[in-house]
Design an enzyme around this catalytic site. Structure first.
Site, PDB file in Angstrom:
ATOM      1  N   HIS A  92      44.058  11.203  36.611  1.00  0.00           N
ATOM      2  CA  HIS A  92      43.510  11.985  35.496  1.00  0.00           C
ATOM      3  C   HIS A  92      42.006  12.209  35.658  1.00  0.00           C
ATOM      4  CE1 HIS A  92      47.258  12.039  33.426  1.00  0.00           C
ATOM      5  NE2 HIS A  92      47.282  10.756  33.152  1.00  0.00           N
ATOM      6  N   ASP A  99      48.234  20.185  36.316  1.00  0.00           N
ATOM      7  CA  ASP A  99      49.429  19.355  36.346  1.00  0.00           C
ATOM      8  C   ASP A  99      49.495  18.629  37.688  1.00  0.00           C
ATOM      9  OD1 ASP A  99      51.828  18.335  35.342  1.00  0.00           O
ATOM     10  OD2 ASP A  99      53.020  19.888  36.309  1.00  0.00           O
ATOM     11  N   LEU A 126      30.031  31.259  29.855  1.00  0.00           N
ATOM     12  CA  LEU A 126      31.472  31.052  29.923  1.00  0.00           C
ATOM     13  C   LEU A 126      31.974  30.334  28.673  1.00  0.00           C
ATOM     14  CD1 LEU A 126      34.031  31.206  31.801  1.00  0.00           C
ATOM     15  CD2 LEU A 126      33.429  28.872  32.533  1.00  0.00           C
TER      16      LEU A 126
END
Length: 261
Positions: free
Chosen positions: A57, A39, A149
């Site tokens: 972004h 965020d 992962l």
């Protein structure tokens, strides 16, 4: 718990502190599943006076790539990244969403070629632009057999919608099996709903991290985070540092998890 992100440099003292934190982690618990709410990308871009929030972004996406490497290095097994909510998909400015969709597609493709990671999109792919849905599906297929992962990319995601979809799936399956509504009502369990979530078969997140100082879930993994630990970092998404991450993992290792009490 809130931890600030000091404006420390990247010099020798910083590197020594990173090494010290890593040694401390070796003696503590590391979460198996970490959920990250990136965020502050828009605020970061505006504070720097950049011409477009797309720069924020893009910087946030680059940070998430880096963040996944940190998680992999300390032994985290599953990471869920909140990249695009259903609310944002419907409410944000069209140009911003177009840029964000392009950035997410690039990130998904990059991650599908990273180490031995497995990429899994979670969300409503049917409501995404076709090209983004295609890239996400290709990334998932390309990494399906990987054992490293596990990376969940929450795109077109909403926690309430996920629960509704899970219940719909259970009802549909029960109807196909010829069961009655009474039987369904009597047999429905939390475990059954969990199995039909987008993350079905995965462990729930042990730790949820959110950047930018905001302290809310924003419709992310509502069901799965019922017993999660939370850690809030004041740094805006692109400014997140490895030291902030290591402090979060260290803090998690000191907590006494009570699971409902």
């Amino acid at each position: 718990m809130i931890r600030g992100s000091e404006n420390a440099g990247r010099g020798p003292l910083y590197r020594l502190y990173i090494q010290r934190l890593r040694r401390q982690l070796g003696r503590g618990r590391v979460p198996h599943h970490v959920a990250m709410m990136i965020d502050g990308n828009r605020r970061w871009a505006k504070q720097l006076g950049l011409e477009s929030v797309a720069h924020g972004h893009r910087a946030g996406a680059a940070k998430m790539h880096e963040f996944l490497g940190w998680c992999d290095d300390v032994g985290v097994g599953v990471v869920s990244l909140y990249l695009l909510s259903m609310d944002n998909l419907q409410k944000r400015d069209t140009k911003e969403i177009e840029d964000l969709i392009e950035i997410i597609a690039e990130l998904a493709d990059e991650l599908s070629h990273q180490r031995d990671w497995r990429v899994q999109p979670v969300g409503r792919s049917d409501l995404l632009p076709p090209e983004l849905a295609r890239v996400l599906a290709s990334a998932a297929e390309r990494t399906r057999g990987n054992t490293g992962l596990h990376v969940n990319l929450a795109v077109g995601y909403g926690g309430r919608g996920e629960i509704v979809d899970a219940v719909r799936s259970i009802i549909s399956q029960h109807h196909k099996d010829g069961g009655s509504l009474e039987e369904l009502a009597a047999s429905l369990t939390p475990e059954q709903i969990g199995e039909h979530l987008y993350t079905g078969g995965q462990p729930d997140p042990d730790l949820v991290i959110r950047t930018s100082g905001e302290q809310r879930l924003s419709d992310f993994l509502l069901w799965q985070s019922a017993h999660s630990e939370f850690y809030f970092v004041e740094a805006l998404g692109p400014d997140l540092r490895e030291v902030d991450f290591l402090r979060a993992i260290r803090d998690f290792g000191t907590r006494n998890r009570r699971f409902g009490s």
